[in-house]
Structure formats: structure tokens, C-alpha cells
Design a protein around this motif. Structure first.
Motif, PDB file in Angstrom:
ATOM      1  N   TYR A   2      -9.302  -1.122  -2.689  1.00  0.00           N
ATOM      2  CA  TYR A   2      -8.104  -1.402  -1.890  1.00  0.00           C
ATOM      3  C   TYR A   2      -8.012  -2.882  -1.536  1.00  0.00           C
ATOM      4  CZ  TYR A   2      -6.655   3.462  -1.194  1.00  0.00           C
ATOM      5  OH  TYR A   2      -6.191   4.734  -1.370  1.00  0.00           O
ATOM      6  N   VAL A  18       7.612   8.315  -2.633  1.00  0.00           N
ATOM      7  CA  VAL A  18       6.763   7.240  -2.150  1.00  0.00           C
ATOM      8  C   VAL A  18       5.667   6.941  -3.160  1.00  0.00           C
ATOM      9  CG1 VAL A  18       5.553   6.424  -0.096  1.00  0.00           C
ATOM     10  CG2 VAL A  18       7.083   8.352   0.094  1.00  0.00           C
ATOM     11  N   ALA A  69     -13.130   3.369  -0.704  1.00  0.00           N
ATOM     12  CA  ALA A  69     -12.173   2.534  -1.437  1.00  0.00           C
ATOM     13  C   ALA A  69     -12.093   1.131  -0.855  1.00  0.00           C
ATOM     14  CB  ALA A  69     -10.798   3.182  -1.440  1.00  0.00           C
ATOM     15  N   PHE A  71     -12.220   7.649  -5.624  1.00  0.00           N
ATOM     16  CA  PHE A  71     -12.018   8.947  -4.972  1.00  0.00           C
ATOM     17  C   PHE A  71     -12.116  10.087  -5.988  1.00  0.00           C
ATOM     18  CE2 PHE A  71      -9.035   6.697  -1.766  1.00  0.00           C
ATOM     19  CZ  PHE A  71     -10.082   6.438  -0.920  1.00  0.00           C
ATOM     20  N   LEU A  85     -10.500  12.809  -6.040  1.00  0.00           N
ATOM     21  CA  LEU A  85      -9.181  13.369  -6.326  1.00  0.00           C
ATOM     22  C   LEU A  85      -8.446  12.615  -7.430  1.00  0.00           C
ATOM     23  CD1 LEU A  85      -8.404  15.716  -4.523  1.00  0.00           C
ATOM     24  CD2 LEU A  85      -6.789  14.227  -3.341  1.00  0.00           C
ATOM     25  N   ASN A 133       1.969   5.042  -3.337  1.00  0.00           N
ATOM     26  CA  ASN A 133       0.926   4.408  -2.528  1.00  0.00           C
ATOM     27  C   ASN A 133      -0.317   4.141  -3.369  1.00  0.00           C
ATOM     28  OD1 ASN A 133       0.162   7.086  -2.679  1.00  0.00           O
ATOM     29  ND2 ASN A 133      -0.878   7.021  -0.707  1.00  0.00           N
ATOM     30  N   VAL A 181       8.443   3.086  -0.361  1.00  0.00           N
ATOM     31  CA  VAL A 181       9.455   4.100  -0.680  1.00  0.00           C
ATOM     32  C   VAL A 181      10.211   3.616  -1.910  1.00  0.00           C
ATOM     33  CG1 VAL A 181      11.517   5.277   0.126  1.00  0.00           C
ATOM     34  CG2 VAL A 181       9.667   4.770   1.730  1.00  0.00           C
ATOM     35  N   GLU A 203      11.903  11.328   0.658  1.00  0.00           N
ATOM     36  CA  GLU A 203      11.671  10.042   0.024  1.00  0.00           C
ATOM     37  C   GLU A 203      10.614  10.197  -1.062  1.00  0.00           C
ATOM     38  OE1 GLU A 203      12.313   7.098   3.870  1.00  0.00           O
ATOM     39  OE2 GLU A 203      10.349   7.973   3.520  1.00  0.00           O
ATOM     40  N   GLN A 262       0.825  -1.215   0.000  1.00  0.00           N
ATOM     41  CA  GLN A 262       0.000   0.000   0.000  1.00  0.00           C
ATOM     42  C   GLN A 262       0.855   1.259   0.000  1.00  0.00           C
ATOM     43  OE1 GLN A 262      -3.157   0.194   2.910  1.00  0.00           O
ATOM     44  NE2 GLN A 262      -3.998   2.030   1.975  1.00  0.00           N
ATOM     45  N   GLU A 263       1.984   1.224   0.734  1.00  0.00           N
ATOM     46  CA  GLU A 263       2.890   2.362   0.717  1.00  0.00           C
ATOM     47  C   GLU A 263       4.295   1.827   0.510  1.00  0.00           C
ATOM     48  OE1 GLU A 263       0.148   3.861   4.260  1.00  0.00           O
ATOM     49  OE2 GLU A 263       1.347   2.058   4.054  1.00  0.00           O
ATOM     50  N   ASP A 306      -0.426   6.255  -6.760  1.00  0.00           N
ATOM     51  CA  ASP A 306      -0.094   7.667  -6.817  1.00  0.00           C
ATOM     52  C   ASP A 306       1.363   7.770  -6.356  1.00  0.00           C
ATOM     53  OD1 ASP A 306      -0.369  10.379  -6.998  1.00  0.00           O
ATOM     54  OD2 ASP A 306      -1.364  10.614  -5.051  1.00  0.00           O
ATOM     55  N   ILE A 307       2.095   8.729  -6.889  1.00  0.00           N
ATOM     56  CA  ILE A 307       3.492   8.893  -6.457  1.00  0.00           C
ATOM     57  C   ILE A 307       3.685  10.311  -5.963  1.00  0.00           C
ATOM     58  CG2 ILE A 307       5.901   8.993  -7.244  1.00  0.00           C
ATOM     59  CD1 ILE A 307       5.343   6.684  -9.082  1.00  0.00           C
ATOM     60  N   GLY A 308       4.365  10.457  -4.845  1.00  0.00           N
ATOM     61  CA  GLY A 308       4.610  11.792  -4.325  1.00  0.00           C
ATOM     62  C   GLY A 308       5.882  11.829  -3.508  1.00  0.00           C
ATOM     63  N   ASP A 309       6.309  13.008  -3.166  1.00  0.00           N
ATOM     64  CA  ASP A 309       7.521  13.157  -2.363  1.00  0.00           C
ATOM     65  C   ASP A 309       7.169  13.543  -0.938  1.00  0.00           C
ATOM     66  OD1 ASP A 309       9.028  12.585  -4.524  1.00  0.00           O
ATOM     67  OD2 ASP A 309       9.645  14.642  -4.952  1.00  0.00           O
ATOM     68  N   GLU A 310       7.843  12.914  -0.015  1.00  0.00           N
ATOM     69  CA  GLU A 310       7.762  13.294   1.390  1.00  0.00           C
ATOM     70  C   GLU A 310       9.097  13.959   1.675  1.00  0.00           C
ATOM     71  OE1 GLU A 310       5.382  12.343   4.377  1.00  0.00           O
ATOM     72  OE2 GLU A 310       4.458  13.064   2.541  1.00  0.00           O
TER      73      GLU A 310
END
Ligand code: SF4
Ligand code: SF4
Ligand code: SF4
Ligand code: SF4
Ligand code: SF4
Lengths: 334, 349
Positions: B253, B275, B249, B283, B285, B277, B66, B273, B63-64, B262-266
Motif C-alpha cells: 500500500y 468503487v 499490506a 492478502f 483473498l 480500491n 468512485v 456506486e 486508495q478508494e 479491486d472493483i466492487g459495487d456499493e
């Protein structure tokens, strides 16, 4: 354990519901009637949107009517009739008070409620009764509150009272506080939980040490998969954009971190403070079986204890968080 | 193998591999790593106790996740060992992870995810590496659940697709058969194994026939629905079938074949990182444009997307529906919006 005052003839309630729905659809008083119909699994019902008087025979009633149908009402276009249990009606009161639903657009068909089943509790009971991994293939409820289940080579009976949704065991308003029609009879509602016992669960939890409470909360929230079924099932979570969905600025990281999930749950609980009526719809919707009442129940009790405010009880009430009184003693704050 | 030797088999696997079994964690069964049979809670072939609520895809597409870490100086470090190269099956020596107690539908779901993450034109190194290093020991289903419809989508309670070993209930004994070199490697050296007798084999055949007969009663007209969905994008039926959907979801899920992410930066001031998820087409969004325009503005379009992707677009692109009939979406939908009923509506057009 609360005793049932009298038997609750579920089939009579269903008959009443069908008659009322037929009348409303035939006269054109409503365009759609929202009730429950038979679901696709044993002892499950599913929301039914009935638009033709000829279809009212689909409507059913019983302890498996677990959804809170008020969730469909905000932004509903047209005139609608809806079946509401005691707690569901209180969420509608809030929606009306908060101007999300116009009272004159809704025909409320209230049902004096006998409580609804917690599917997980029931499944656990049936698994134990069946043994050896056998599956219950058919189940029904009797008029006197007993569930009969059958699978290959086994039969089990479970009293509804023993598998009730936890919200129902502390219910203070099984009879809707507002309605246009009542299906069934007030005497068939479950007994009201005495006021002095209604928050025993909160007290018991608060009686545990802070560390223990935090560990318990963490363990519950760890299972959360962030599917947001709890939020979506709640009639009061109608915000066009939930704070967790906001990207600019982003309030909650959506990755990995347990604290992010906690922020979602704490934020949601605070957003329902003085509004949540403990209908239990969020908890029943959660696929992870998380005890979401841990937070919402405390908010509910605080609203009652500190402000004497009972959510969803009065159509004329000013919402708790929209009031300000100069003479408020604030004695619990300072 | 005698049923009472099962614990020893678990230990045999745990001794040489990282072993995952479905464990009940507060009512949510999920594949968890264990060291020995002591921690596996009497795991057996029983359907109701072992069918994990969470899907097998998590072991390959978590699910998540890095993807890599970066720092302000421009350094980049990948966090997952992606050295195992695409191509070929799991080699007996390359197996370092075993999932035990997989259901046939979940094993099959990986062959569907392969079409996305291990395709000719794109190979996801994270997914592929885990796939290459993992073998599956599947439990055949003697007692299909009420939401199961695997036989309607090309699978079955004794389906072998995607498995390295299948294990079935043969009365007093478990009967196991390897399906790949990796599977043979897992059974090798386990002393309590013996050649199955005619009695056990007959018990397995009987269990299989009974399970298949059970599912025949649950059959869903998937093929028919698939053939109709192509022309059904604008049909009025969508107005009706989506109506009770809450837009959560739970269905996507928990679905073993749903794979949107979805890909994003933390990021912090000094690094961060990247990430990946899970994301869900349910949804709002999911398709929201930066301009504010949303091509799937309401739950109707989003619900249609879920059904169309699984039973129309995916079939057109890959020749199979993106559904293995596990029934998780049926069981876990808070309003019991049953995908089988939706397919029936379109099959009847
Ligand atoms: S909480 Fe009360 S009103 Fe709501 S379902 Fe339970 S018994 Fe009925
Ligand atoms: S938060 Fe949960 S219990 Fe409270 S009103 Fe919403 S759905 Fe009902
Ligand atoms: S329904 Fe349960 S799993 Fe889903 S977001 Fe809410 S608490 Fe988490
Ligand atoms: S689980 Fe059910 S309610 Fe939730 S998005 Fe899926 S179909 Fe809709
Ligand atoms: S769509 Fe539903 S039944 Fe099909 S694979 Fe996904 S969760 Fe299982």
C-alpha cells in the motif's frame, strides 16, 4: 516515571540466548529457533529463524527487539524454540489455553524484559536533535539504557526510558509467567508498574467527555490505511478468516467510509477482549502510528475489574469468554 | 531564489493551481491540498521532514475511488472529469494541479505507473486525466535516508525523470530548473526568481556528488538479482526469505509503484456506486477463486509474487523493474523484512 531497579546487561542476555539456542538445536530438541537478529536500519532488529547450531551467533538482544515472536507459533509444524518477553509469554499462554499451540512442541526461552523502544518516539527525538533534516546514520544502545545516535555533523543521546513503547510503561509482568529457560536475570527486568497505576491512562481517557473521546478516536482511525499490519502482528489474531475479509456475507464495506474502518477496529478490539495482554505489537506495527491501545486497554481493564480475570497469566485458566457461572451477580450489567 | 522567498513561491503556485504538498497528519505525511504557504508547516527541502510516508500515486490512483454512480432506473453518472485526452505531455494551459515537494523516486514512480495505466493498449481515463492535469515540482535529495536505494534501480537523488521542475539546495538559495513546457509555465511570472550564480550551481553540484556517493555505499545488486530471478521460481530460498513475513499490506500500500486494485459495487435498494480500491497480493483473498481454490495458498507464494512481479515479470513486460528504491517498504515493514536483502540472496545464486 518508573526507575530502573538495576542495570540490564543486554550483551549477557544475548550470550545466554545463544547458548540456550545452541543446546536446543544440537540435541534436536527443536528444529527451528526463533529469536532476533540485527536489522537493516539503525536500532532495528528483525526476527531470525535459526536452524543450525553454527548460526546462533546471529542472535541479539536489546531494547529494539520490538516484535512479538509468538505470532509465528500457531500452526507451526515441528518443534520450535522461541524467545519471549514478559508480555509475549502471556500471549503464548493464551495460544496454549485456546489450543492453537501445543505446549510440548514449544521450548520457551523467556527474557526478563527491560522494555522496548517506540521507533516513532525515537525518530521524533532524533529529528529534533539533528535539526535541519539530517538523518541518524548509526545508532546503538549502551548497557545502561542510553541510545547513542550519530549522523553527519551531529550526535545525540536519548535515555531509553524516555522513548519506551507505551505498553512498557504500564507493564505488570516484565518477567515471563511461563518458560523453560530464562536468559539473563530476573533482577534485570524493569520495575513492575504498581497495580493501582496500571490503568491511569484508561481513566484519564475515560475522564474526557464522550464527544471529545469520539473526536479523538475518529482522528486516529482516519489515518488507517487498512493495511492490517496490526492484525497480522498480533499473535491472538489467528482466525483463518477475519470477519473483515468475509465476502458472503460482507460485514464491513471496504470503501471510503470512516465508519467501516471503525467497525474493523471495534470488532478487532472486542475479539481480543479478555485475551489481549497489551504487548503493544499491533501499535508498533502500524505504519500510521495509530493509538490502538485506546480500545484494547479498556477491554483489558474491564476483564480485570469486572471478572477479576488477568489474561495470559495462568496456563490452567479457562478463557474468560468461555466461562459461565450461575452465581455470577452481573451487578454491573443491571 | 532566496530561501526566504519560498513561501511566496508556494503562494504563487497556489494562486493559479490546486496545490498539494506533503503535510504531517498525526505522524503520517501525505500529499494534502493547501491554499497558501501559511498551512505548509515550513515545508522545505529537508528530507526527513518532507519525504511523505504515503506515496505520490494517491494523487492519481487513490486508495478508494468512485468510478461511477448508478440508480435503479438505469442512470449512470461518472464522478471524475475524464475529459482530458490521452496523448502529449501536460500542456502549460492544461495544468490545474501541482504537487510540490515530490521526491525524485516518487516522480519516477509515475513513469512506471504510466506503463500500466497509460499504455498503448489500455488507457485508464481516471488516471490519465489526472496525470495530464498535474505538474510535479520535485525536491532533489541532499540527505538520502537509510532505506533509500534509488541509484540501484536506475534513479538517483537528483534524477529528473517525470518531473516538470526540479528544485535543489544551493546553499543560501534554492536553485530551480524547468524540464517541460508545463514546468516553465509554473516558474513564469514569479518575480523573485533570478539567474543562478556560479556559487549556487557549485553548491548544487557538490550536494549532488555527496548524495550520490552516500547512496553508492548503499548499493544493491538489483540487475544481478533480476537476471537470476527468471529461473528462480522454484528455488528453495523462498522458503527462507519469506518466513518472517506477516502477510500485511504495509509494503504494497505504501509502495509508489504497486498498482493492484479491486472493483466492487456499493449498492442500496435505489442505486449505488461502483468503487475501485487498492488491493494487495499479500492478502489471501487476492487470488482466492470462487471455487475455494487458492493458487497462492500460503505467505510463501504471496511473498514470491510480490518480488517476482516487481523484479521479473514487470521487467519482462516493460523493460524496467517496478521499484524506484524509495525504501518505504523497508522503513514500514513491521518485521524489517528488507527487500534489499531478498535481492541480495537471489543475486548471489
Ligand atoms: S510490555 Fe512489559 S513485558 Fe512487554 S516489552 Fe514492555 S516491559 Fe517487556
Ligand atoms: S491486540 Fe495488540 S496489544 Fe493486544 S495482544 Fe494483540 S498485538 Fe498485543
Ligand atoms: S496497522 Fe494501522 S494503518 Fe494498518 S490497518 Fe492497522 S491501524 Fe490501520
Ligand atoms: S510489510 Fe513486511 S510483513 Fe507486511 S507483507 Fe510486507 S514484507 Fe510482509
Ligand atoms: S518496492 Fe519498496 S523500495 Fe521499491 S518502490 Fe516499492 S516501496 Fe519503494
Amino acid at each position: 516515571m518508573l526507575a530502573r531497579e538495576s542495570l540490564r546487561p543486554t550483551s549477557q542476555v544475548a550470550e545466554d540466548l545463544r547458548e540456550i539456542a545452541r543446546g536446543l538445536l544440537e540435541t534436536g530438541d527443536v528444529d527451528v529457533f526463533i529469536g532476533y537478529e540485527e536489522g537493516s536500519l539503525p536500532l532495528r532488529t528483525t526476527p531470525a529463524f535459526v536452524t543450525r547450531a553454527d548460526d546462533v551467533s546471529r542472535l541479539v538482544w536489546g531494547h529494539a527487539c520490538e516484535n512479538n515472536l509468538a505470532v509465528y507459533l500457531p500452526k507451526f509444524e515441528g518443534k520450535v524454540g522461541v524467545v519471549l518477553k514478559g508480555c509475549d509469554a502471556r500471549t503464548l499462554v493464551n495460544l496454549i489455553v485456546e489450543k492453537q499451540v501445543r505446549r510440548d512442541r514449544v521450548k520457551i526461552v523467556g527474557v526478563p524484559c527491560g522494555g522496548v523502544i517506540d521507533r516513532r518516539k525515537l525518530a521524533a527525538r532524533l529529528a529534533a536533535a539533528a535539526g535541519g533534516g539530517r538523518t541518524a546514520r548509526a545508532a546503538s544502545e549502551t548497557e545502561d539504557g542510553v541510545i547513542l545516535a550519530r549522523g553527519d555533523g551531529f550526535e545525540a543521546t536519548v535515555p531509553v526510558e524516555e522513548v519506551l513503547s507505551p505498553s512498557c510503561t504500564t507493564c505488570t509482568h516484565p518477567v515471563p509467567v511461563v518458560y523453560d529457560f530464562l536468559a539473563g536475570d530476573e533482577r534485570w527486568a524493569r520495575q513492575v508498574c504498581p497495580k493501582e497505576q496500571a490503568y491511569d491512562d484508561v481513566d484519564a481517557f475515560m475522564g474526557r467527555g464522550a464527544d471529545e473521546r469520539f473526536t479523538h478516536f475518529s482522528k486516529e482511525i482516519e489515518r488507517c490505511i487498512e493495511c492490517f499490519a496490526c492484525r497480522q502482528a498480533c499473535p491472538l489474531c489467528y482466525c483463518p478468516e477475519c470477519f473483515v475479509d468475509r465476502e458472503t456475507p460482507r460485514w464491513v464495506g471496504r470503501w471510503r467510509d470512516l465508519s467501516d474502518r471503525m467497525v474493523f477496529h471495534l470488532g478487532r478490539a472486542l475479539h481480543t477482549a479478555g485475551r489481549c495482554v497489551d504487548c503493544g505489537a499491533c501499535r508498533r506495527a502500524c505504519p500510521a502510528g495509530i493509538d490502538l491501545r485506546l480500545l484494547t486497554r479498556r477491554m483489558e481493564r474491564d476483564a480485570l475489574e469486572f471478572f477479576g480475570y488477568e489474561s495470559g497469566a495462568d496456563l490452567e485458566a479457562v478463557p474468560l469468554l468461555a466461562t459461565y457461572r450461575r452465581d455470577d451477580p452481573d451487578d454491573f450489567i443491571l | 531564489m532566496r530561501k526566504r522567498d519560498f513561501g511566496a513561491f508556494v503562494n504563487h503556485l497556489a494562486a493559479s493551481c490546486e496545490l498539494f504538498v506533503p503535510l504531517d497528519v498525526g505522524g503520517m505525511t501525505l500529499f494534502s491540498a493547501i491554499d497558501s504557504s501559511d498551512t505548509c508547516n515550513g515545508l522545505g527541502l529537508e528530507n526527513t521532514t518532507a519525504l511523505p510516508k504515503r506515496p505520490l500515486k494517491e494523487l492519481f490512483f487513490p486508495q478508494e475511488e468512485v468510478l461511477f454512480a448508478f440508480d435503479a432506473g438505469g442512470g449512470i453518472e461518472t464522478t471524475e472529469d475524464t475529459s482530458a485526452q490521452p496523448g502529449g505531455g501536460v500542456s502549460p494551459s492544461g495544468v490545474v494541479r501541482v504537487a510540490l515537494g515530490v521526491r525524485p523516486c516518487d516522480a519516477r514512480s509515475l513513469t512506471i505507473l504510466d506503463l500500466v495505466f497509460d499504455a498503448a493498449d489500455y488507457k485508464d481515463p481516471y488516471y490519465v486525466s489526472r496525470r495530464r492535469r498535474t505538474a510535479l515540482v520535485t525536491f532533489a535529495c541532499s540527505e538520502p535516508g537509510m532505506a533509500c536505494f534509488c541509484t540501484s534501480v536506475g534513479g538517483g537523488p537528483f534524477d529528473e525523470t517525470g518531473s516538470d521542475v526540479v528544485c535543489a539546495d544551493g546553499g543560501e538559495e534554492y536553485v530551480m530548473w524547468p524540464l517541460s513546457a508545463a514546468g516553465e509555465g509554473l516558474l513564469e511570472g514569479f518575480a523573485a526568481l533570478r539567474e543562478a550564480g556560479e556559487e549556487e550551481l557549485e553548491a548544487v553540484r557538490k550536494a549532488r556528488a555527496a548524495a550520490e556517493a552516500r547512496l553508492a555505499g548503499n548499493s544493491v545488486p538489483v540487475e544481478k538479482a533480476v537476471s537470476k530471478l527468471g529461473g528462480a521460481f522454484d528455488r528453495p530460498e523462498w522458503d527462507d526469505v519469506h518466513r518472517k513475513c506477516l502477510g500485511c499490506a504495509a509494503c504494497t500500500y505504501l509502495c509508489p509503484t504497486c498498482h493492484c486494485f479491486d472493483i466492487g459495487d456499493e449498492a442500496t435498494r435505489t442505486g449505488g456506486e461502483r468503487v475501485r480500491n487498492w488491493d494487495s497480493c499479500m492478502f489471501p483473498l487476492f487470488t482466492l477463486h470462487a471455487s475455494g481454490h487458492n493458487p497462492r495458498p500460503s505467505r510463501k507464494e504471496r511473498f514470491r509474487q510480490r518480488i517476482m512481479h516487481k523484479f521479473n515479470y514487470f521487467v519482462e513486460n516493460h523493460g524496467t523493474a517496478a521499484c524506484v528504491g524509495c525504501g518505504r517498504c523497508v522503513e514500514n515493514c513491521p518485521v524489517n523484512l528488507d527487500v534489499r536483502k531478498v535481492l541480495e540472496v537471489f543475486a548471489a545464486l
